[in-house]
Design an enzyme around this catalytic site. Structure first.
Site, PDB file in Angstrom:
ATOM      1  N   LYS A  10       0.819  -1.214   0.000  1.00  0.00           N
ATOM      2  CA  LYS A  10       0.000   0.000   0.000  1.00  0.00           C
ATOM      3  C   LYS A  10       0.863   1.279   0.000  1.00  0.00           C
ATOM      4  O   LYS A  10       2.067   1.222   0.256  1.00  0.00           O
ATOM      5  CB  LYS A  10      -0.930  -0.033   1.221  1.00  0.00           C
ATOM      6  CG  LYS A  10      -1.940  -1.191   1.182  1.00  0.00           C
ATOM      7  CD  LYS A  10      -2.984  -1.037   2.286  1.00  0.00           C
ATOM      8  CE  LYS A  10      -3.997  -2.174   2.258  1.00  0.00           C
ATOM      9  NZ  LYS A  10      -5.118  -1.930   3.206  1.00  0.00           N
ATOM     10  N   ASN A 113      -2.079   0.313   6.596  1.00  0.00           N
ATOM     11  CA  ASN A 113      -1.657  -0.962   7.192  1.00  0.00           C
ATOM     12  C   ASN A 113      -0.741  -1.775   6.281  1.00  0.00           C
ATOM     13  O   ASN A 113      -0.691  -2.988   6.359  1.00  0.00           O
ATOM     14  CB  ASN A 113      -2.871  -1.765   7.690  1.00  0.00           C
ATOM     15  CG  ASN A 113      -3.744  -2.290   6.586  1.00  0.00           C
ATOM     16  OD1 ASN A 113      -3.623  -1.857   5.432  1.00  0.00           O
ATOM     17  ND2 ASN A 113      -4.615  -3.225   6.903  1.00  0.00           N
ATOM     18  N   HIS A 116      -2.203  -5.422   1.579  1.00  0.00           N
ATOM     19  CA  HIS A 116      -3.482  -6.117   1.434  1.00  0.00           C
ATOM     20  C   HIS A 116      -3.184  -7.520   0.926  1.00  0.00           C
ATOM     21  O   HIS A 116      -2.264  -7.703   0.133  1.00  0.00           O
ATOM     22  CB  HIS A 116      -4.386  -5.416   0.403  1.00  0.00           C
ATOM     23  CG  HIS A 116      -5.540  -6.280  -0.030  1.00  0.00           C
ATOM     24  ND1 HIS A 116      -6.694  -6.379   0.705  1.00  0.00           N
ATOM     25  CD2 HIS A 116      -5.677  -7.148  -1.071  1.00  0.00           C
ATOM     26  CE1 HIS A 116      -7.501  -7.258   0.117  1.00  0.00           C
ATOM     27  NE2 HIS A 116      -6.904  -7.733  -0.964  1.00  0.00           N
ATOM     28  N   GLU A 127      -9.464 -11.020  -7.433  1.00  0.00           N
ATOM     29  CA  GLU A 127      -8.493  -9.936  -7.247  1.00  0.00           C
ATOM     30  C   GLU A 127      -7.301 -10.073  -8.196  1.00  0.00           C
ATOM     31  O   GLU A 127      -6.802  -9.083  -8.712  1.00  0.00           O
ATOM     32  CB  GLU A 127      -8.024  -9.902  -5.784  1.00  0.00           C
ATOM     33  CG  GLU A 127      -9.154  -9.497  -4.844  1.00  0.00           C
ATOM     34  CD  GLU A 127      -8.759  -9.476  -3.380  1.00  0.00           C
ATOM     35  OE1 GLU A 127      -7.577  -9.733  -3.056  1.00  0.00           O
ATOM     36  OE2 GLU A 127      -9.640  -9.187  -2.551  1.00  0.00           O
TER      37      GLU A 127
END
Ligand code: CMP
Length: 141
Positions: A10, A113, A116, A127
């Site tokens: 991220k 965080n 993912h 995904e």
């Protein structure tokens, strides 16, 4: 069994120059990178990716954060890859993440965080193909 899972490094982890450290955790944990791309998600791409969370109160912040800077999307392959990746990442909330996990070491909040990872075989399939065509996934071994 051999599995594939979708991983995203991220914007917070990219901004910290932790891409290499995180990929190293995957590789040392028995997961091989079989596809990878660095990109900046558009609002539409982030909303589509996280469509299942559309009604959640954190959806707008999540999309805002995921479009705030570049990410690295990858397909990871290995034995039990979906669960293995989740084990390496640690709990979604870094405050609850076990010592030595990626989120314990690199994440600062539940939004920022660090990573993912797909949570089940069906979501992994969706995904992976959200970001990669079959021709972009490189068979190993
Ligand atoms: P991720 O695995 O990318 O999936 C959805 C993301 O929403 C999650 O990681 C968190 O970064 C973010 N998020 C923010 N608030 C929450 C929450 N209360 N519960 C779950 N995910 C949350």
């Amino acid at each position: 069994a051999q599995e594939r899972t979708l991983s995203i490094i991220k914007p917070d982890a990219v901004a910290k120059d932790a891409i290499g450290d995180i990929i190293s955790r995957f590789e040392k944990g028995g997961l091989s990178v079989v596809a990878a791309r660095m990109m900046r998600l558009t609002r539409e791409q982030a909303e589509g990716f996280y469509a299942e969370h559309r009604e959640r109160p954190f959806f707008n912040d999540l999309v805002g954060f995921m479009t705030s800077g570049p990410v690295v999307v990858q397909v990871l392959e290995g034995d039990n890859a979906i669960a293995k990746n989740r084990e390496l990442m640690g709990a979604t909330n870094p405050k609850e993440a076990a010592a030595g996990t990626i989120r314990a070491d690199f994440a600062s909040s539940i939004d920022a965080n660090a990573v993912h990872g797909s949570d089940a075989p069906e979501s992994a399939e969706r995904e992976i193909h959200y970001f990669f065509g079959d021709a972009e996934i490189c068979a190993r071994g």
